[in-house]
Write a protein that holds these residues in place. Structure first.
Motif, PDB file in Angstrom:
ATOM      1  N   GLU A  33       0.826  -1.211   0.000  1.00  0.00           N
ATOM      2  CA  GLU A  33       0.000   0.000   0.000  1.00  0.00           C
ATOM      3  C   GLU A  33       0.858   1.258   0.000  1.00  0.00           C
ATOM      4  O   GLU A  33       0.536   2.248  -0.653  1.00  0.00           O
ATOM      5  N   LYS A  34       1.953   1.201   0.729  1.00  0.00           N
ATOM      6  CA  LYS A  34       2.846   2.360   0.858  1.00  0.00           C
ATOM      7  C   LYS A  34       3.548   2.690  -0.459  1.00  0.00           C
ATOM      8  O   LYS A  34       3.754   3.854  -0.797  1.00  0.00           O
ATOM      9  N   THR A  35       3.908   1.660  -1.222  1.00  0.00           N
ATOM     10  CA  THR A  35       4.734   1.856  -2.415  1.00  0.00           C
ATOM     11  C   THR A  35       3.965   1.790  -3.731  1.00  0.00           C
ATOM     12  O   THR A  35       4.445   2.279  -4.751  1.00  0.00           O
ATOM     13  N   GLY A  36       2.794   1.150  -3.718  1.00  0.00           N
ATOM     14  CA  GLY A  36       2.068   0.949  -4.969  1.00  0.00           C
ATOM     15  C   GLY A  36       2.558  -0.259  -5.730  1.00  0.00           C
ATOM     16  O   GLY A  36       2.046  -0.580  -6.814  1.00  0.00           O
ATOM     17  N   ALA A  37       3.556  -0.944  -5.178  1.00  0.00           N
ATOM     18  CA  ALA A  37       4.056  -2.185  -5.763  1.00  0.00           C
ATOM     19  C   ALA A  37       3.482  -3.362  -4.987  1.00  0.00           C
ATOM     20  O   ALA A  37       2.785  -3.178  -3.990  1.00  0.00           O
ATOM     21  N   LYS A  38       3.747  -4.559  -5.450  1.00  0.00           N
ATOM     22  CA  LYS A  38       3.438  -5.757  -4.679  1.00  0.00           C
ATOM     23  C   LYS A  38       4.735  -6.174  -4.004  1.00  0.00           C
ATOM     24  O   LYS A  38       5.694  -6.577  -4.674  1.00  0.00           O
ATOM     25  N   VAL A  39       4.788  -6.058  -2.682  1.00  0.00           N
ATOM     26  CA  VAL A  39       6.018  -6.343  -1.949  1.00  0.00           C
ATOM     27  C   VAL A  39       5.854  -7.643  -1.160  1.00  0.00           C
ATOM     28  O   VAL A  39       4.907  -7.796  -0.389  1.00  0.00           O
ATOM     29  N   TYR A  40       6.789  -8.553  -1.374  1.00  0.00           N
ATOM     30  CA  TYR A  40       6.731  -9.864  -0.731  1.00  0.00           C
ATOM     31  C   TYR A  40       7.963 -10.086   0.143  1.00  0.00           C
ATOM     32  O   TYR A  40       9.029  -9.517  -0.102  1.00  0.00           O
ATOM     33  N   TYR A  41       7.804 -10.949   1.150  1.00  0.00           N
ATOM     34  CA  TYR A  41       8.920 -11.394   1.982  1.00  0.00           C
ATOM     35  C   TYR A  41       9.231 -12.853   1.670  1.00  0.00           C
ATOM     36  O   TYR A  41       8.344 -13.705   1.717  1.00  0.00           O
ATOM     37  N   LYS A  42      10.490 -13.127   1.357  1.00  0.00           N
ATOM     38  CA  LYS A  42      10.955 -14.510   1.260  1.00  0.00           C
ATOM     39  C   LYS A  42      11.507 -14.861   2.630  1.00  0.00           C
ATOM     40  O   LYS A  42      12.567 -14.381   3.039  1.00  0.00           O
ATOM     41  N   CYS A  43      10.779 -15.724   3.341  1.00  0.00           N
ATOM     42  CA  CYS A  43      10.993 -15.892   4.785  1.00  0.00           C
ATOM     43  C   CYS A  43      12.033 -16.949   5.140  1.00  0.00           C
ATOM     44  O   CYS A  43      11.701 -18.010   5.701  1.00  0.00           O
ATOM     45  N   GLU A  44      13.299 -16.639   4.893  1.00  0.00           N
ATOM     46  CA  GLU A  44      14.374 -17.546   5.296  1.00  0.00           C
ATOM     47  C   GLU A  44      14.608 -17.519   6.804  1.00  0.00           C
ATOM     48  O   GLU A  44      15.341 -18.355   7.334  1.00  0.00           O
ATOM     49  N   ASN A  45      13.988 -16.559   7.498  1.00  0.00           N
ATOM     50  CA  ASN A  45      14.021 -16.573   8.966  1.00  0.00           C
ATOM     51  C   ASN A  45      13.234 -17.767   9.511  1.00  0.00           C
ATOM     52  O   ASN A  45      13.407 -18.154  10.667  1.00  0.00           O
ATOM     53  N   LEU A  46      12.395 -18.372   8.671  1.00  0.00           N
ATOM     54  CA  LEU A  46      11.621 -19.544   9.074  1.00  0.00           C
ATOM     55  C   LEU A  46      12.275 -20.842   8.599  1.00  0.00           C
ATOM     56  O   LEU A  46      11.696 -21.917   8.741  1.00  0.00           O
ATOM     57  N   GLN A  47      13.461 -20.724   8.022  1.00  0.00           N
ATOM     58  CA  GLN A  47      14.220 -21.897   7.581  1.00  0.00           C
ATOM     59  C   GLN A  47      14.713 -22.689   8.788  1.00  0.00           C
ATOM     60  O   GLN A  47      14.824 -22.153   9.898  1.00  0.00           O
ATOM     61  N   ARG A  48      15.017 -23.959   8.604  1.00  0.00           N
ATOM     62  CA  ARG A  48      15.666 -24.731   9.678  1.00  0.00           C
ATOM     63  C   ARG A  48      16.955 -24.022  10.073  1.00  0.00           C
ATOM     64  O   ARG A  48      17.670 -23.531   9.215  1.00  0.00           O
ATOM     65  N   THR A  49      17.260 -23.958  11.320  1.00  0.00           N
ATOM     66  CA  THR A  49      18.360 -23.208  11.941  1.00  0.00           C
ATOM     67  C   THR A  49      18.098 -21.705  11.903  1.00  0.00           C
ATOM     68  O   THR A  49      18.936 -20.924  12.341  1.00  0.00           O
ATOM     69  N   GLY A  50      16.953 -21.262  11.378  1.00  0.00           N
ATOM     70  CA  GLY A  50      16.595 -19.849  11.406  1.00  0.00           C
ATOM     71  C   GLY A  50      17.303 -18.981  10.406  1.00  0.00           C
ATOM     72  O   GLY A  50      17.296 -17.756  10.527  1.00  0.00           O
TER      73      GLY A  50
END
Length: 405
Positions: A33-50
């Motif tokens: 909403e802030k940028t007008g783009a579609k912004v996604y998170y690739k969640c490697e923080n949820l990977q095994r070992t974090g």
């Protein structure tokens, strides 16, 4: 230059499939909403070992010879590569020794030990730990597993790029990737540019350790270190020559963000995506929030959240900084007459303005210029800077001398 190809990344994907998770790709509606783009998170923080580091470490270990495995492995790491190597080594049934900076987050040290690795703490930043690892390697004959400047490690990290491409059905315009030594962005750029050379790859570093940005601008590997950083996972003073060559060829630009911008990004991610990120993982979000990178309207942008291994005490301090910078917490020092009712008047004004006192300390034993005065220090929870200004006006109107910190 030792070539890393799309085929290498695709092979790595098959090798690590049974160990590494295919992590979620989540839209951040607030950033969209802030940028007008579609912004996604690739969640490697949820990977095994974090952290994403498991990918490269396991791919590298899979390519070791039996003789190399017999000697055990040694690695240097700020914490995430350590855990990846430790888990990969345990799965392969081989010994692992990890050299980490002495100030590495307690949580990362504890996690590394929990996977069965021996941990050696040395120095202030990754480069110090690396020098120690080289020394130990010479003494023990263990096989050194470099955290970023290695073909198989880079290929393993590149599997993130393959997943992003698949998860968006190829509709990827820009990917923002944290940079330390350059392993993750070199791998992702190799994968994405191999699939579609029009995809833009942007690297993000901290201003305190801008080594790859300096190298990118000078056209050669350059050492750069200004200060310590909360983004310890990317605190690399000298990037790799292999990663640099790949980045020079495949990365479109590199931007830097400040420590305060990183802190605010960590808070933003917690509040708006319910994701816990370490400093390194938050730099891609910081680049957008700060305006260092401005997405074009309508494009699909992916922020790689490289890891979530942040020490709770560090997180508490970061949150305090971020809240202060957003006008949601303020520290004051007030001078009050040493007479009954003075402190209650100050607290009354805070309450009248809608503030909430979190901590307060009163000193009535001052001497010298503070004779017949008392000093009060307080931390106040606020809504915004407008509320703080209202509080300042009320103090002035009531003749109370207050310093806002």
């Amino acid at each position: 230059m030792e070539k890393v190809t799309l085929q290498d990344v695709q092979e790595a994907k098959e090798i690590i499939a049974g160990v590494a998770l295919k992590t979620d790709l989540l839209e951040n509606v607030r950033l969209s909403e802030k940028t007008g783009a579609k912004v996604y998170y690739k969640c490697e923080n949820l990977q095994r070992t974090g952290s994403f580091k498991l990918r490269g470490a396991c791919n590298k270990i899979a390519h070791l010879t039996d003789e190399e495995k017999a000697c055990g492995v040694i690695a240097s790491s700020a914490g995430n590569h350590a855990q990846g190597v430790a888990l990969g080594a345990r799965n392969a049934g081989i010994k692992a020794t990890i050299c980490m900076p002495a100030n590495a987050p307690v949580s990362k040290v504890a996690a590394t030990k929990s996977y069965g690795a021996e941990v050696v703490l040395h120095g202030a930043v990754y480069d110090d730990a690396y020098e120690k690892a080289v020394q130990v390697q010479k003494e023990t004959g263990a096989t050194f597993l470099h955290p970023f400047n290695d073909k198989y490690v880079i290929a393993g990290q590149g599997t993130i790029g393959l997943e992003i491409f698949e998860q968006l059905d190829g509709n990827v315009d820009t990917v923002l990737v944290p940079i330390g030594g350059g392993g993750i962005i070199a791998g992702i750029a190799t994968a994405l540019k191999g699939l579609n050379p029009n995809i833009k790859v942007v690297g993000v570093q901290t201003c305190n350790v801008p080594s790859m940005k300096a190298s990118f601008e000078k056209g050669q590997v350059t050492t750069a270190f200004n200060d310590v950083t909360i983004a310890d996972g990317i605190a690399v003073k000298t990037p790799g020559d292999l990663t640099f060559d790949i980045i020079k060829e495949n990365v479109d630009s590199v931007v830097t963000v400040t420590e305060e911008e990183i802190a605010q990004a960590i808070l933003f991610m917690m509040e708006n995506q319910k994701l816990v990120s370490e400093g390194a993982g938050a730099v891609s979000t910081a680049a957008i929030l700060s305006g260092k990178y401005k997405p074009a309207k309508g494009e699909n942008v992916v922020c790689v959240v490289s890891g979530g291994n942040i020490d709770i005490n560090t997180l508490y301090r970061i949150m305090s900084v971020a809240l202060n910078r957003q006008g949601r917490r303020v520290n004051i020092v007030a001078e009050l007459p040493d007479v009954p009712g003075s402190l209650s008047k100050l607290v009354e004004i805070v309450a009248k303005c809608g503030g909430n006192v979190l901590t307060i300390t009163q000193d009535k034993l001052s001497t010298g210029k503070y004779l017949k005065l008392q000093t009060v220090e307080a931390t106040i929870e606020t809504i915004d800077f407008e509320q703080i200004e209202k509080m300042k006006s009320e103090f002035i109107e009531n003749g109370i001398k207050v310093e806002f910190l």
